[in-house]
Design an enzyme around this catalytic site. Sequence first.
Site, PDB file in Angstrom:
ATOM      1  N   ARG A 190      31.045  -3.629  46.768  1.00 48.53           N
ATOM      2  CA  ARG A 190      31.841  -4.685  47.396  1.00 48.53           C
ATOM      3  C   ARG A 190      31.548  -4.775  48.897  1.00 48.53           C
ATOM      4  O   ARG A 190      31.570  -5.859  49.479  1.00 48.53           O
ATOM      5  CB  ARG A 190      33.332  -4.447  47.152  1.00 48.53           C
ATOM      6  CG  ARG A 190      33.740  -4.670  45.718  1.00 48.53           C
ATOM      7  CD  ARG A 190      35.233  -4.737  45.538  1.00 48.53           C
ATOM      8  NE  ARG A 190      35.565  -5.035  44.152  1.00 48.53           N
ATOM      9  CZ  ARG A 190      36.768  -5.437  43.738  1.00 48.53           C
ATOM     10  NH1 ARG A 190      37.748  -5.578  44.609  1.00 48.53           N
ATOM     11  NH2 ARG A 190      36.987  -5.692  42.466  1.00 48.53           N
ATOM     12  N   ARG A 214      34.620   2.191  35.565  1.00 50.91           N
ATOM     13  CA  ARG A 214      35.774   1.390  35.169  1.00 50.91           C
ATOM     14  C   ARG A 214      35.384   0.401  34.081  1.00 50.91           C
ATOM     15  O   ARG A 214      34.379  -0.286  34.180  1.00 50.91           O
ATOM     16  CB  ARG A 214      36.341   0.640  36.382  1.00 50.91           C
ATOM     17  CG  ARG A 214      36.795   1.602  37.475  1.00 50.91           C
ATOM     18  CD  ARG A 214      37.450   0.931  38.648  1.00 50.91           C
ATOM     19  NE  ARG A 214      37.780   1.916  39.668  1.00 50.91           N
ATOM     20  CZ  ARG A 214      38.372   1.636  40.826  1.00 50.91           C
ATOM     21  NH1 ARG A 214      38.694   0.389  41.100  1.00 50.91           N
ATOM     22  NH2 ARG A 214      38.625   2.601  41.695  1.00 50.91           N
ATOM     23  N   ARG A 258      32.330  -6.936  40.779  1.00 42.93           N
ATOM     24  CA  ARG A 258      33.171  -6.227  39.804  1.00 42.93           C
ATOM     25  C   ARG A 258      32.247  -5.633  38.739  1.00 42.93           C
ATOM     26  O   ARG A 258      31.719  -6.351  37.890  1.00 42.93           O
ATOM     27  CB  ARG A 258      34.180  -7.186  39.165  1.00 42.93           C
ATOM     28  CG  ARG A 258      35.234  -6.486  38.309  1.00 42.93           C
ATOM     29  CD  ARG A 258      36.152  -7.500  37.650  1.00 42.93           C
ATOM     30  NE  ARG A 258      36.872  -8.297  38.616  1.00 42.93           N
ATOM     31  CZ  ARG A 258      38.027  -7.946  39.192  1.00 42.93           C
ATOM     32  NH1 ARG A 258      38.575  -6.780  38.881  1.00 42.93           N
ATOM     33  NH2 ARG A 258      38.620  -8.742  40.060  1.00 42.93           N
ATOM     34  N   GLU A 311      39.633  -7.813  48.019  1.00 41.91           N
ATOM     35  CA  GLU A 311      39.912  -6.402  48.319  1.00 41.91           C
ATOM     36  C   GLU A 311      38.633  -5.592  48.539  1.00 41.91           C
ATOM     37  O   GLU A 311      37.719  -5.617  47.731  1.00 41.91           O
ATOM     38  CB  GLU A 311      40.702  -5.771  47.174  1.00 41.91           C
ATOM     39  CG  GLU A 311      41.015  -4.294  47.398  1.00 41.91           C
ATOM     40  CD  GLU A 311      41.494  -3.592  46.136  1.00 41.91           C
ATOM     41  OE1 GLU A 311      41.322  -2.361  46.041  1.00 41.91           O
ATOM     42  OE2 GLU A 311      42.036  -4.272  45.235  1.00 41.91           O
ATOM     43  N   SER A 353      41.703   0.191  49.899  1.00 43.15           N
ATOM     44  CA  SER A 353      43.104   0.296  49.518  1.00 43.15           C
ATOM     45  C   SER A 353      43.591   1.684  49.882  1.00 43.15           C
ATOM     46  O   SER A 353      42.860   2.666  49.710  1.00 43.15           O
ATOM     47  CB  SER A 353      43.240   0.060  48.008  1.00 43.15           C
ATOM     48  OG  SER A 353      44.592   0.095  47.620  1.00 43.15           O
TER      49      SER A 353
END
Length: 423
Positions: A388, A261, A276, A348, A351
């Site tokens: 994460r 990403r 991140r 988060e 998801s």
Amino acid sequence: MIDLRLLREDPDRVRASQRARGEDVALVDALLSADERRRSSGLRFDELRSEQKSLGKLIPKATGDEKAELLKKAGELSAAVKAADAEKDDADQEAKQLLLRLGNLVHPDVPVGGEEDFAVLAKHGTIRDFAAEGFAPRDHLELGEALGAIDVERAAKVSGSRFYYLTGVGALLELALVNAAIAQATAAGFTPMLTPALVRPRAMEGTGFLGQAAEDVYHLEKDDFYLVGTSEVPLAAYHMDEIIEADKLPLRYAGFSPCFRREAGTYGKDTRGIFRVHQFDKVEMFSYVQPEDAEAEHQRLLDWEIQWLQSLELPFQVIDVASADLGSSASRKFDCEAWIPTQGKYRELTSTSNCTEFQARRLSVRMREGKKVQPLATLNGTLCAVPRTIVAILENHQQADGSVRVPEVLRPYLGGRETLDPQ
């Protein structure tokens, strides 16, 4: 993409969905207009072709002036047919392009609003009171460096910011997480999958990642490949252009893959550590189900995520994501957010999205029940996004001496180790 028949029959519902997403409502009327032109030009083309065929049968039988007149008319008809065909193709192409820009219909129970307008559905676990325990928590990077588990300095030298090495027990912790996650998924009936990290444009577009999320995607222009940001993409495209017998459903896959990403638009945000990053590994659940089973499957995916996070003994909350934060493919999305002690907030970790028939229509994945063939529904859910999850484990299970307690579910995959100890 949504069903065009629904758009024609209930355009106000689609307008309301676009409005809830904070997206262009005028797109609905533009698509209705293009669809009407496509259908009317198609009818015009069919009428002219029928007239052309009828005329073609008369010409061989005609003679003299009559034949000359028929040939003249045939030439005019031929030009008209070509023009109608071109108009039909143009209108069809315009309708398809507009349809691809339209997001999925937002579920009526989704809270309306932006990123901060989510609804909290449940809270699990207990947030530790570090002050009562007599020490201030260290953040995951400080802990990871002391454990010899994380190295971001050398990663920056090799690859730049937002990259990392997992070293020693850090690497072992990733492998333990992946193996434990795959074990849970397999026990739940998922087929484990190792998926491609490079996909063709149709796979990326078909899953909805070349719309609003396009700026976050890595594109290899020379070869026209995309690096996936999640194994959702190759898993959704796995049955592309196929018809699946209804009695074979549900099909459930657990994909393990690297994810890439660009993190566009996050300059200065979460730059410390590995929360991140540009590249990470993830275990992703993906389901193909009959449309009427999609909501129940969505709850099952959420339950599996909750089971996973509870097994890691993490405090977390479950939220119903607000309409403008759904992403184009999701009709509804639930996030599980773990408490991060040094940030003092939930972030988060997993998801799960119900994409209804949206992706299946774009990728031409259908189901057959008897003589009826129709799009099926697809759903996805993160089981373990590795970095994460490591952040949450290190910070929530740290001890005063700098060691980190290993959750019981991971111990069999770490040789029975109960703690990760500073070097």
